[in-house]
Design a protein around this motif. Structure first.
Motif, PDB file in Angstrom:
ATOM      1  N   THR A  38      21.093  34.828  52.603  1.00 40.61           N
ATOM      2  CA  THR A  38      21.690  35.580  51.502  1.00 40.61           C
ATOM      3  C   THR A  38      23.214  35.627  51.581  1.00 40.61           C
ATOM      4  OG1 THR A  38      21.431  37.680  52.707  1.00 40.61           O
ATOM      5  CG2 THR A  38      19.646  37.018  51.223  1.00 40.61           C
ATOM      6  N   GLY A  39      23.779  35.036  52.643  1.00 35.82           N
ATOM      7  CA  GLY A  39      25.227  35.047  52.793  1.00 35.82           C
ATOM      8  C   GLY A  39      25.768  36.382  53.245  1.00 35.82           C
ATOM      9  N   PRO A 297      35.003  38.639  57.568  1.00 34.83           N
ATOM     10  CA  PRO A 297      35.989  39.603  57.093  1.00 34.83           C
ATOM     11  C   PRO A 297      35.332  40.921  56.709  1.00 34.83           C
ATOM     12  CG  PRO A 297      35.404  38.117  55.312  1.00 34.83           C
ATOM     13  CD  PRO A 297      34.654  37.628  56.530  1.00 34.83           C
ATOM     14  N   THR A 298      36.110  41.975  56.724  1.00 38.46           N
ATOM     15  CA  THR A 298      35.662  43.272  56.234  1.00 38.46           C
ATOM     16  C   THR A 298      36.729  43.837  55.301  1.00 38.46           C
ATOM     17  OG1 THR A 298      34.342  43.811  58.194  1.00 38.46           O
ATOM     18  CG2 THR A 298      35.081  45.653  56.834  1.00 38.46           C
ATOM     19  N   TRP A 299      36.315  44.175  54.086  1.00 39.80           N
ATOM     20  CA  TRP A 299      37.215  44.812  53.124  1.00 39.80           C
ATOM     21  C   TRP A 299      37.048  46.314  53.190  1.00 39.80           C
ATOM     22  CZ3 TRP A 299      40.722  42.392  49.842  1.00 39.80           C
ATOM     23  CH2 TRP A 299      40.637  40.988  49.762  1.00 39.80           C
ATOM     24  N   GLN A 310      33.299  38.235  50.000  1.00 40.75           N
ATOM     25  CA  GLN A 310      33.025  38.853  48.703  1.00 40.75           C
ATOM     26  C   GLN A 310      33.457  37.913  47.578  1.00 40.75           C
ATOM     27  OE1 GLN A 310      31.496  41.939  48.665  1.00 40.75           O
ATOM     28  NE2 GLN A 310      31.519  41.760  50.910  1.00 40.75           N
ATOM     29  N   ASP A 311      32.562  37.677  46.617  1.00 39.27           N
ATOM     30  CA  ASP A 311      32.976  36.939  45.428  1.00 39.27           C
ATOM     31  C   ASP A 311      34.036  37.742  44.705  1.00 39.27           C
ATOM     32  OD1 ASP A 311      31.681  34.430  45.175  1.00 39.27           O
ATOM     33  OD2 ASP A 311      29.779  35.449  44.812  1.00 39.27           O
ATOM     34  N   TYR A 329      36.401  29.910  41.363  1.00 39.00           N
ATOM     35  CA  TYR A 329      35.435  29.585  42.414  1.00 39.00           C
ATOM     36  C   TYR A 329      34.496  30.744  42.688  1.00 39.00           C
ATOM     37  CZ  TYR A 329      39.137  26.160  43.184  1.00 39.00           C
ATOM     38  OH  TYR A 329      40.086  25.189  43.000  1.00 39.00           O
ATOM     39  N   PHE A 330      33.333  30.411  43.195  1.00 42.45           N
ATOM     40  CA  PHE A 330      32.349  31.402  43.597  1.00 42.45           C
ATOM     41  C   PHE A 330      31.527  30.828  44.734  1.00 42.45           C
ATOM     42  CE2 PHE A 330      30.443  28.763  40.390  1.00 42.45           C
ATOM     43  CZ  PHE A 330      29.148  28.540  40.822  1.00 42.45           C
ATOM     44  N   ARG A 331      30.726  31.680  45.391  1.00 44.59           N
ATOM     45  CA  ARG A 331      29.903  31.226  46.516  1.00 44.59           C
ATOM     46  C   ARG A 331      28.489  30.945  46.040  1.00 44.59           C
ATOM     47  NH1 ARG A 331      28.967  34.900  50.439  1.00 44.59           N
ATOM     48  NH2 ARG A 331      28.811  33.352  52.047  1.00 44.59           N
TER      49      ARG A 331
END
Length: 331
Positions: A38-39, A297-299, A310-311, A329-331
């Motif tokens: 699920t990423g 990463p953590t936002w 995060q998209d 772009y997107f994942r």
């Protein structure tokens, strides 16, 4: 009067114990499989700047035949659970059938436990000397595999110990050779770049390292920004968003690629990006520690953490961004 020798308790409960250990192993690897597919980002506590579970999952060793390694671990644990419980569930009053099933499943359990232990041993070597990371999930899985082997050996009376040793030698060698063949082409510093991966337009393939990252800024950003990316970056600066990263983290580079070079430069210039890797000249470990960062990463947005890549559409949503949204772009 001749007394019958009592059956040791471990022999009575060995199959149930094996099934329980395999069940725990299935939960462990199942969780990692879901996160990988699920990423998502696995919950993993690690010191700021240290490599953790998500870095292991993102490494070249974390994927086999295009699928998460954890998925194969999940299937192995389920198989061991089925083998352990089959004679218990299918037990009848007949003598021949159940006896044959009992003997067959014990040998299959032995083969499976040996193979899993040898493979786990190889992965522990990779974890310690190649990745130099700490992954509690991986270590736990290795302990489960070893426990399965121990219980399988002591859980019944084996008539021929020599045959067990021979089986261990053959299965161990085959497993080790097969493992080395599977991973023979892996170079942790070089793999197929994104532009060689067939993906739909706009979708970025997960980044895999081709070279060692620069401690100052990581890997070079190869995508360009559009007006929407630049507008979102400026909005993130205005709302006080923070992104905690490590320069050696492939997931962090994925996040950079989504923004593109121009937009991400804005985040860096306005200190939205916070470097956590201790060996980076830009490191700010005190900020990472204060924010209780456990993965990259953590936002941190409005006091709430968002782990993993995060998209841009998701970042726009959680920050109430209302500007241009035609992100490239997107994942």
């Amino acid at each position: 009067m001749i007394r019958r020798r009592s059956t040791p308790w471990i022999h009575k409960w060995s199959r149930i114990i094996i099934a329980a250990i395999a069940g725990l192993g299935a939960l462990n690897t199942g969780y990692l499989t879901i996160e990988k597919l699920t990423g998502g980002s696995a919950a993993c506590v690690a010191e700021a700047g240290a490599k953790g579970c998500n870095d292991v999952l993102a490494s070249p060793w974390g994927t086999v035949f295009g699928q998460p390694l954890a998925l194969f671990g999940l299937l192995a644990y389920i198989g061991m659970m089925v083998l352990a419980l089959a004679p218990v569930v299918l037990k009848t009053d007949e003598n021949k059938g159940p006896k044959q099933l009992e003997n067959l499943t014990w040998w299959l359990l032995l083969v499976g436990a040996i193979a899993m232990s040898v493979f786990s041993g190889y992965l522990m070597y990779v974890l310690a000397f190649q990745l130099k990371a700490v992954c509690p999930y991986c270590i736990t899985s290795a302990l489960f595999s070893l426990s399965l082997l121990v219980v399988t050996i002591i859980g019944r009376t084996w008539e021929d110990i020599g045959q067990i040793l021979l089986t261990a030698l053959i299965v161990g060698m085959v497993t080790l050779i097969g493992t080395l063949i599977i991973y023979q082409d892996i170079n942790p510093n070089r793999k197929t770049p994104n532009d060689q991966v067939s993906v739909p337009p706009g979708r970025l393939a997960p980044f895999v390292p081709q070279s060692n990252p620069d401690p100052k800024f990581g890997w070079e950003i190869t995508t360009t920004s559009g007006e929407a990316e630049i507008a979102l970056a400026r909005h993130l600066v205005q709302v006080g968003a923070k992104e905690y990263v490590a320069y050696w983290c492939p997931h962090c580079h994925d996040q950079k690629q989504l923004f593109g070079k121009e937009a991400y430069d804005i985040l860096e210039e306005n200190q939205v990006k916070v470097e956590c890797a201790a060996d980076s000249p830009n490191s700010k470990p005190e900020l990472c520690k204060a924010a209780q960062i456990t993965g990259f990463p953590t936002w941190i947005i409005n006091g709430k953490p968002y782990s993993g890549v995060q998209d841009l559409s998701e970042l726009a949503k959680v920050t109430d961004y209302t500007g241009l949204s035609n992100f490239k772009y997107f994942r």
